[in-house]
Structure formats: C-alpha cells, structure tokens
Scaffold this motif. Structure first.
Motif, short mmCIF file in Angstrom:
data_model
loop_
_atom_site.label_atom_id
_atom_site.label_comp_id
_atom_site.label_asym_id
_atom_site.label_seq_id
_atom_site.Cartn_x
_atom_site.Cartn_y
_atom_site.Cartn_z
N LYS A 152 0.82 -1.22 0.00
CA LYS A 152 0.00 0.00 0.00
C LYS A 152 0.85 1.27 0.00
O LYS A 152 0.48 2.26 -0.64
N VAL A 153 1.96 1.25 0.74
CA VAL A 153 2.72 2.49 0.94
C VAL A 153 4.11 2.46 0.32
O VAL A 153 4.81 3.48 0.33
N GLY A 154 4.52 1.33 -0.23
CA GLY A 154 5.90 1.19 -0.72
C GLY A 154 6.30 2.22 -1.74
O GLY A 154 7.45 2.71 -1.73
N ASP A 155 5.39 2.58 -2.65
CA ASP A 155 5.73 3.55 -3.69
C ASP A 155 6.02 4.93 -3.12
O ASP A 155 6.61 5.78 -3.80
N ASP A 161 13.51 7.88 4.23
CA ASP A 161 12.67 7.04 5.09
C ASP A 161 13.44 5.81 5.59
O ASP A 161 14.49 5.46 5.06
N ALA A 162 12.88 5.17 6.62
CA ALA A 162 13.54 4.01 7.24
C ALA A 162 12.53 2.93 7.54
O ALA A 162 11.38 3.21 7.91
N THR A 183 11.22 -1.37 -2.47
CA THR A 183 11.00 0.08 -2.42
C THR A 183 12.32 0.82 -2.54
O THR A 183 13.39 0.22 -2.58
N ASN A 184 12.23 2.15 -2.53
CA ASN A 184 13.42 2.99 -2.56
C ASN A 184 13.79 3.50 -1.17
O ASN A 184 14.46 4.53 -1.04
N ASP A 211 22.47 -11.09 -3.77
CA ASP A 211 23.53 -10.43 -3.02
C ASP A 211 23.30 -8.93 -2.91
O ASP A 211 23.58 -8.32 -1.86
N GLU A 212 22.82 -8.32 -3.99
CA GLU A 212 22.61 -6.86 -3.96
C GLU A 212 21.55 -6.48 -2.93
O GLU A 212 21.71 -5.51 -2.18
N GLY A 213 20.48 -7.25 -2.87
CA GLY A 213 19.45 -6.98 -1.88
C GLY A 213 19.93 -7.22 -0.47
O GLY A 213 19.67 -6.43 0.44
#
Length: 261
Positions: A152-155, A161-162, A183-184, A211-213
């Motif tokens: 719902k809020v990821g975008d 943010d944290a 998300t970003n 690995d990147e994640g």
C-alpha cells in the motif's frame, strides 16, 4: 487543481504532501511564483513558458534532494546566465520510520525517532500487541501483515525514510524485508543475533533475494555502541540511520565481529 499558489501550498502542507515553491527574487517579474509537485503539475507562472519549464524541472530535483537554494537563469530559462534569480524552497513531508513488530524495543525506538522528527508507524499483524495504548507516541498503529502494508505504501518511500524490522520471527521478518527491498527506502535494518540473521539470510535467498538486496540490509541492526537497554538500542539504531543518510561509516554491527552485547 483549483486555488491560488498560496492556497495550494497551504493545502499541500496541511496534507503533508511534497511540494516546491519557486520565486523570482531578481530580474524581471520579481515576486512571481511557480508551485510544482512531484506528479508534474504546476501552478502559477514566472512570466515565461520556457523559464517555467526549466525552473519546474530544477525545482523538482531540489525537492527530491530536500534542498532549498537560489538558482540563476536567462530570461527564457537559459543556463549559465544570471539575469533572473529564482529562490527555490522545498517543502518535504517529515521522513517516515516504519517499525515492524510490536515488541519491547519498539516503544523506545518510536520515542527516539519522534525526537529526530520522524513520522512513526508501528505495524504488526497481531492486534493484541499492536495497540494505541502500548504505543501512544506513534503517529499510526497498523494491524496488518508487513508485505500487505508495504504494497500500500511502498511507492511513497524514499531515501529519507527508514524501515526497521524488530520481530525476530521469519514469518514476519522475511515478508517485511522482501517488501522493503522492493521500495526505494533509504534504510533497512533487522534486529536479531548473528545466528538469527544467518538463518534469515537462508530464508531470504529462498525467497529470491540476491547479493545486492542482502547488502542493503543492516543486520544486526544498529551501531556498535555497547547498548543494552531498549533505549540504548534505539539510540544505536537511529545513529546508524543518520550515518547511512549522511554517508558516514562508523563501526557498524553489520561490519564487526564477535558478540553484539
């Protein structure tokens, strides 16, 4: 969108929506204003369509970075000219901290985050634990599964943010982390011992995280300042968030070895 520039600015601030205001402070049309939003809509004019277009573009860049500055242009938006000075003022909403897990450490982290200016959301699918009575300092207390809430809020999440995962339970941790990685969000931390995180990594890899994640996850969460109490742990977490945002690299539990307590 109806209303004057000032009315639209007022409404955006009341709704905690990001917006940026550009005002000519030197040159022709002094005092002219242009208001821009991240979706590309603008209100007002600086007196020239080309100048409007260039300033709106630059202003949105400043808004994304959370900056306020003065820029200089030609009368029609030309670069490397200074006949027109434009004051660009960013109005960004407060950064958000989403805390997954209504556990003993959550209240302390929420209190410290509020001191730092965060809008704090506590989210836990267990309604008996995630209550307004337990977390009165939070701006929102949400009874929802982490992945569903992030859908719902990821975008809306960005670099300021944290997301802090405090649940110590893979059935909550893994969906929360996978959702946050999509998300970003600027900071993602997960609580738990090194052994817990090693097991968590196995589950995350099974869920398709590469690995990147995995490199984006701060775990064990927080800086190695010797914190023991929930309040001290909250300080160490917020210190790591600040260090991540500012690009500093103090000693982090993620990078050190040995016991975390």
């Amino acid at each position: 969108m109806a209303g004057t520039v000032y009315e639209q600015l007022r409404d955006a601030l009341r709704a905690e929506e990001p917006v940026v205001l550009a005002t000519i402070t030197a040159g022709t049309n002094i005092g002219s204003k242009l208001l821009a939003r991240p979706d590309g809509t603008v209100a007002g004019t600086l007196g020239d369509p080309d100048l409007d277009r260039v300033v709106a573009r630059d202003a949105l860049g400043e808004l994304q970075a959370g900056l306020t500055s003065t820029r200089h242009y030609g009368d029609h938006g030309e670069a490397r000219e200074d006949t027109v000075s434009v004051f660009i003022e960013s109005f960004a909403p407060p950064p958000r901290m989403i805390i997954f897990g209504a556990v003993d450490f959550t209240a302390a982290l929420a209190r410290v985050a509020k001191v730092l200016g965060y809008r704090v959301i506590v989210c836990d699918a267990r309604a008996v634990f995630a209550t307004r009575q337990r977390f009165p300092m939070a701006d929102e207390v949400v009874n929802e599964w982490p992945d569903r809430y992030l859908e719902k809020v990821g975008d809306e999440l960005g670099p300021s943010d944290a997301v802090c995962v405090l649940t110590h339970d893979t059935k909550f941790d893994v969906p929360a982390i996978v959702g946050a990685l999509a998300t970003n969000v600027g900071y993602l931390g997960a609580m738990g011992s090194r052994r817990t995180h090693t097991k968590r990594v196995e589950r995350l890899r099974e869920a398709g995280v590469g690995d990147e994640g995995l490199a984006r996850i701060h775990a064990p969460i927080g800086l190695d300042i010797g914190g023991r109490t929930p309040e001290e742990t909250a300080v160490s977490i917020c210190a790591e968030i600040i260090a991540e945002r500012t690009g500093r690299r103090p000693a982090s539990l993620t990078d050190t070895s040995g016991p975390i307590h």
